[in-house]
Design an enzyme around this catalytic site. Structure first.
Site, mmCIF file in Angstrom:
data_model
loop_
_atom_site.group_PDB
_atom_site.id
_atom_site.type_symbol
_atom_site.label_atom_id
_atom_site.label_comp_id
_atom_site.label_asym_id
_atom_site.label_seq_id
_atom_site.Cartn_x
_atom_site.Cartn_y
_atom_site.Cartn_z
ATOM 1 N NE ARG A 63 9.910 44.243 -10.986
ATOM 2 C CZ ARG A 63 9.759 44.156 -9.682
ATOM 3 N NH1 ARG A 63 9.111 45.096 -9.042
ATOM 4 N NH2 ARG A 63 10.246 43.165 -9.005
ATOM 5 N NE ARG A 89 12.064 50.390 -5.783
ATOM 6 C CZ ARG A 89 11.185 51.227 -6.311
ATOM 7 N NH1 ARG A 89 10.201 50.770 -7.061
ATOM 8 N NH2 ARG A 89 11.295 52.528 -6.126
ATOM 9 C CB ILE A 90 7.854 42.794 -5.593
ATOM 10 C CG1 ILE A 90 6.621 43.436 -4.957
ATOM 11 C CG2 ILE A 90 7.695 41.297 -5.816
ATOM 12 C CD1 ILE A 90 6.108 42.768 -3.748
ATOM 13 C CG ASN A 105 11.101 40.131 3.600
ATOM 14 O OD1 ASN A 105 11.718 41.199 3.563
ATOM 15 N ND2 ASN A 105 9.795 40.080 3.820
ATOM 16 C CB THR A 106 13.008 40.774 8.633
ATOM 17 O OG1 THR A 106 12.291 41.074 9.828
ATOM 18 C CG2 THR A 106 13.663 42.026 8.105
ATOM 19 C CG HIS A 107 6.141 40.937 6.888
ATOM 20 N ND1 HIS A 107 5.957 41.855 5.873
ATOM 21 C CD2 HIS A 107 4.939 40.814 7.500
ATOM 22 C CE1 HIS A 107 4.699 42.250 5.859
ATOM 23 N NE2 HIS A 107 4.060 41.634 6.838
ATOM 24 C CB ALA A 140 6.970 33.616 -7.089
ATOM 25 N N GLY A 141 5.605 34.944 -4.258
ATOM 26 C CA GLY A 141 4.465 35.712 -3.753
ATOM 27 C C GLY A 141 4.899 36.886 -2.894
ATOM 28 C CG ASP A 143 5.387 40.041 2.786
ATOM 29 O OD1 ASP A 143 6.617 40.065 2.625
ATOM 30 O OD2 ASP A 143 4.696 41.068 2.830
HETATM 31 C C1 GRF Z 1 11.377 46.690 9.121
HETATM 32 O O1 GRF Z 1 10.288 46.719 10.005
HETATM 33 C C2 GRF Z 1 11.162 45.678 8.027
HETATM 34 O O2 GRF Z 1 10.544 44.517 8.461
HETATM 35 C C3 GRF Z 1 10.252 46.442 7.115
HETATM 36 O O3 GRF Z 1 10.853 47.733 7.069
HETATM 37 C C4 GRF Z 1 11.483 47.983 8.322
HETATM 38 C C5 GRF Z 1 12.898 48.393 8.042
HETATM 39 O O4 GRF Z 1 13.414 49.182 9.071
HETATM 40 N N1 GRF Z 1 10.084 45.800 5.840
HETATM 41 P P1 GRF Z 1 14.837 49.888 8.979
HETATM 42 O O5 GRF Z 1 14.872 50.717 7.718
HETATM 43 O O6 GRF Z 1 15.879 48.801 8.926
HETATM 44 O O7 GRF Z 1 14.953 50.707 10.212
#
Ligand code: GRF
Length: 196
Positions: A63, A89-90, A105-107, A140-141, A143
């Site tokens: 890793r 992945r983290i 990051n987008t969540h 480091a966490g 999300d």
């Molecule tokens: C998104 O909803 C993102 O937030 C999540 O995985 C999805 C990615 O979608 N972690 P795509 O592969 O860009 O269509």
């Protein structure tokens, strides 16, 4: 001058495609870095002439070797901003520390609700009326980094994971592009919630 953006993605890559399609004088997507040689995102990058690097965990002894290779690979493209957009992945300490303050990051949920890999499913199972999307800095966490911006998405009767996730992704694409353009304009975010 356009800022240099490196995107990390593992799957379909619709967020990557939205970023590529929205490039303007303020930002350029210079590379896709993926852990998955089969990722659909690769096709979007290749079609647009964006460079692609595959850093697959199986190619590394452990890793920490993978963490280091990932960080070095990102560094190679000299990014102003690194976006984890569907990277499953983290990112290890090496990357988190090296790109601190320029790694986001987008969540697909309203953090701190529903962190982790099954945010959409967890929201549905919990029975909330609304969920949404969060763009946040990576720490480091899992999300847990500082929220940059969030936007709500209603849960509609009859929603399943796929339908809800698709509507969230529409919002994610808009938010991400907005954040990148604002980042390029050196605007600062302090965890406000989008009032729209
Ligand atoms: C998104 O909803 C993102 O937030 C999540 O995985 C999805 C990615 O979608 N972690 P795509 O592969 O860009 O269509």
């Amino acid at each position: 001058m356009a800022i240099r953006v490196v995107v990390l993605a593992s799957g379909t890559g619709s967020l990557l495609k939205a970023l590529i399609d929205s490039q303007d004088s303020s930002f350029e997507v210079v590379a896709l870095v993926t852990d998955n040689a089969e990722a659909g995102a690769i096709r979007h990058a290749a079609t647009a002439g964006v460079q692609v690097a595959v850093i697959a965990p199986n190619d590394f002894a452990d890793r920490s070797a993978w963490d280091l290779a990932l960080a070095d690979c990102i560094d190679f493209y000299q990014p102003d901003l690194v976006i984890s957009a569907g990277f499953m992945r983290i990112i290890g300490d090496e990357g988190v520390n090296r790109f601190a303050g320029r790694l986001i990051n987008t969540h697909p949920a309203l953090l701190p609700l529903f962190p982790g890999a099954h945010a959409v499913r967890d929201a549905l199972v919990t029975g909330v009326n609304e969920t949404g999307s969060t763009v946040h800095f990576v720490d480091a966490g899992v999300d847990t980094g500082q929220v940059i911006v969030q936007k709500n998405v209603d849960v509609i009767a009859g929603d399943d994971e796929a339908s809800l996730h698709e509507r969230i992704k529409v919002v994610e694409r808009e938010l991400l592009v907005e954040v990148v353009k604002d980042f390029a304009g050196a605007k600062k975010y302090f965890g406000q919630k989008a009032d729209r």
